[in-house]
Design an enzyme around this catalytic site. Structure first.
Site, short mmCIF file in Angstrom:
data_model
loop_
_atom_site.label_atom_id
_atom_site.label_comp_id
_atom_site.label_asym_id
_atom_site.label_seq_id
_atom_site.Cartn_x
_atom_site.Cartn_y
_atom_site.Cartn_z
N ARG A 91 0.76 -1.31 0.22
CA ARG A 91 0.01 0.12 -0.18
C ARG A 91 0.92 1.16 0.02
O ARG A 91 0.65 1.95 -0.82
CB ARG A 91 -0.96 0.28 1.34
CG ARG A 91 -1.97 -1.02 1.49
CD ARG A 91 -2.88 -1.08 2.34
NE ARG A 91 -2.12 -1.20 3.63
CZ ARG A 91 -1.88 -2.45 4.18
NH1 ARG A 91 -2.54 -3.45 3.67
NH2 ARG A 91 -1.42 -2.74 5.33
N ILE A 92 1.87 1.28 0.95
CA ILE A 92 2.84 2.62 0.91
C ILE A 92 3.57 2.68 -0.12
O ILE A 92 3.59 3.90 -0.80
CB ILE A 92 3.58 2.70 2.18
CG1 ILE A 92 2.58 2.20 3.36
CG2 ILE A 92 4.61 3.85 2.20
CD1 ILE A 92 3.54 2.28 4.72
N ASP A 211 14.01 7.11 7.43
CA ASP A 211 13.27 7.29 8.54
C ASP A 211 13.50 6.37 9.63
O ASP A 211 12.96 6.55 10.90
CB ASP A 211 11.76 7.28 8.21
CG ASP A 211 10.83 7.76 9.44
OD1 ASP A 211 11.21 8.46 9.83
OD2 ASP A 211 9.57 7.29 9.40
N HIS A 236 12.21 8.20 12.87
CA HIS A 236 11.09 7.40 12.70
C HIS A 236 9.66 8.22 12.99
O HIS A 236 8.88 7.77 13.71
CB HIS A 236 11.29 6.11 13.76
CG HIS A 236 10.43 4.91 13.27
ND1 HIS A 236 10.70 3.56 13.49
CD2 HIS A 236 9.23 4.92 12.26
CE1 HIS A 236 9.89 2.73 13.03
NE2 HIS A 236 8.90 3.46 12.14
#
Length: 272
Positions: A91-92, A211, A236
């Site tokens: 999805r991302i 991240d 993060h």
């Protein structure tokens, strides 16, 4: 409260018949935003140049034609081919891909981890439909080395766990273009930090935007990636928007309430 669950002993939960709730879907858009931000910041030397300003060193630099320059994320003109690569294509990754269309990207390559199923006619049809919907010349599932060698920017967005541990190793990094950017917004364990620091120092790739880092949050100031001027690291914060965290908390609370009442959780991981 997370979408990841590699920190949980899933086999032990299954053995004890303990349900596991998690928070998928609701953080997709926020993390995709951070992916694009990291690609821009890494490629355009944001860490190196902002540090100059913060340390009062900007006056020491006179304007020059290529001062502070880096590779452009967007295509400089419509005739230029731009290829994005993904390690993991859920999805991302697809939300990130959609954000790259206005940047002039023409082609998409993606790879799953080595233990995933082989490409099928169903995959091919799905990829063709996605390419048509986004106006891309192609969306192709390929091997990891092809993703590394042909992509202008690589986004690492696969799940964590033993099967993807250090999937981005020195061999992968050495195959990337010297002008390419690596972005990791999944799990720190997917990228070999020492290998990345080495390749960055030697100019094997242009930059990296992270991240997540293996061993987080215990990342000291003398960490090899922290010392690299072309490695942009965030603590993060992929899902750290007010809207997303409210949605995550709501979903987690609904999972907990359902479990207490003996009802199916809205988002439970299949343990069997």
């Amino acid at each position: 409260m997370s979408v990841g669950y590699e920190h949980v002993d899933v086999k032990e939960l299954a053995k004890r018949s303990i349900a596991l709730g998690y928070t998928p879907d609701v953080l997709t858009e926020a993390v995709a935003d951070v992916c694009i931000m990291l690609a821009l910041m890494a490629g355009r030397n944001a860490k190196e140049t902002s540090t100059l300003v913060e340390e009062g060193k900007w006056p020491n630099y006179s304007w020059a034609p290529f001062l502070f320059c880096g590779p452009q994320l967007s295509a400089p003109n419509p005739s230029v081919k731009r290829t994005v690569g993904f390690v993991g294509f859920g999805r991302i990754a697809k939300a990130t891909l959609a954000r790259l269309i206005p940047f002039g990207y023409t082609d998409c390559l993606y790879a799953f981890n080595p233990q995933s199923s082989k490409p099928s006619a169903e995959h091919d049809a799905s990829d063709k439909a996605l390419a048509e919907r986004l106006g891309l010349k192609s969306v192709q599932r390929v091997d990891l080395h092809t993703v590394a060698a042909q992509s202008d920017v690589v986004f690492v967005l696969a799940p964590g766990g033993p099967s993807t541990y250090h999937i981005i190793d020195e061999t992968f990094l050495r195959k990337m273009k010297r002008t390419s950017v690596l972005v990791n917004a999944s799990r720190g364990t997917l990228v070999d930090s020492d290998a990345l620091a080495k390749v960055l120092k030697e100019g094997g790739i242009w930059a990296a935007g992270l991240d997540v880092v293996e061993g987080e949050p215990k990342i000291p100031i003398d960490h090899p990636l922290v010392r690299e001027p072309r490695c942009m690291i965030l603590p993060h914060i992929g899902s750290a928007t007010n809207e997303t965290r409210v949605d995550m908390a709501t979903l987690a609370a609904n999972n907990a309430i359902a479990a207490v009442l003996g009802q199916p959780m809205p988002c439970a991981l299949s343990l069997y």
